[in-house]
Design a protein around this motif. Structure first.
Motif, PDB file in Angstrom:
ATOM      1  N   ASP A  51       0.829  -1.202   0.000  1.00 57.61           N
ATOM      2  CA  ASP A  51       0.000   0.000   0.000  1.00 57.61           C
ATOM      3  C   ASP A  51       0.865   1.255   0.000  1.00 57.61           C
ATOM      4  N   HIS A 199       2.404  -1.265  -7.993  1.00 58.15           N
ATOM      5  CA  HIS A 199       1.064  -1.654  -7.537  1.00 58.15           C
ATOM      6  C   HIS A 199       0.396  -2.561  -8.557  1.00 58.15           C
ATOM      7  N   VAL A 229      -3.208  -6.927  -3.599  1.00 58.42           N
ATOM      8  CA  VAL A 229      -3.637  -6.162  -4.769  1.00 58.42           C
ATOM      9  C   VAL A 229      -4.288  -7.063  -5.811  1.00 58.42           C
TER      10      VAL A 229
END
Length: 248
Positions: A51, A199, A229
């Motif tokens: 994150d 990400h 993710v």
């Protein structure tokens, strides 16, 4: 079969390092782990996933600086030149770390971060025009994503044994993410080490890559299908309205 090349074997703390868990960046679990245990850098392509605020970029920037690259991007050869003396993004972490390099191999490092890539382009076009590829090429005349891909195919990356990337997917379309992933695999086959903060569930699915999740537990190796993710994107694509109901 010979062992995969590892131009960079390990990042370890300076022996005199004192860790203060109450202050930044030591308060970040992954940074604290690095400062107490060090980090054995895998061969090939390694992704750091987590994150915002987990410490991915902090780690990448510090490693780049330890290896001699400018924190705004480039190589150790790009430390000098117009407007390159001001290092506003210099990491306080880097001064407490040292690199353990492997024998042989190319020692040059190349660092590219999406956040500051345009300032790096400015520097290249102002001070290194004759060596751009091809002659007279200007990265600003390409789209953000096209320029990013072109930079990764330039002589700067070709000369490097270690390639560091900070969230490259932010500049890229789906198709160009696939192009980037193929390029990273090719770099690994050439004996380069790639360390990339991302990400992207697409990039982290690259066959043979090492995926390290960065979070409250520090750094830990995780299989792709178990990444947070990946799970979130699967659930979102299955029923996006459930996610939107939470925030609207």
């Amino acid at each position: 079969m010979p062992a995969p090349a590892r131009p960079l074997r390990r990042i370890e703390p300076d022996p005199d390092t004192v860790v203060d868990a109450s202050s930044w960046p030591d308060s970040i679990p992954a940074v604290r782990q690095l400062l107490t245990q060090g980090f054995d850098v895998p061969a090939g392509v390694t992704f750091l996933v987590g994150d915002n605020g987990a410490g991915k970029s902090t780690l990448i920037e510090a490693i780049a600086e330890v290896l001699g690259a400018h924190t705004e991007g480039g190589t150790s050869a790009h430390l000098a030149g117009p407007d390159r003396g001001h290092r506003s993004d210099t990491s306080t972490l880097a001064g407490r770390l040292r690199a353990v390099r492997g024998p042989g191999g190319r020692r040059e490092v190349f660092f590219l971060r999406a956040e500051t890539m345009h300032r790096f382009y400015d520097y290249l076009e102002e001070s290194d025009q004759e060596s751009l590829h091809p002659v007279g090429y200007q990265f600003h005349y390409r789209s953000h994503g096209e320029g990013f891909i072109d930079m990764l195919n330039s002589r700067y990356t070709a000369a490097a044994g270690i390639v560091l990337l900070d969230e490259p997917e932010s500049a890229l379309s789906f198709d160009n993410c696939l192009v980037l992933g193929a390029g990273l695999q090719q770099m690994a086959e050439q004996g380069k080490q790639v360390l990339c903060a991302t990400h992207s569930p697409l990039l982290t699915a690259l066959p043979g890559a090492t995926v390290l999740e960065v979070g409250d537990q520090g750094l830990r190796r995780v299989e792709w299908e178990n990444l947070g993710v990946v799970k979130h994107w699967r659930f979102f694509l299955d029923a996006p309205e459930r996610y939107w109901r939470r925030v609207l």
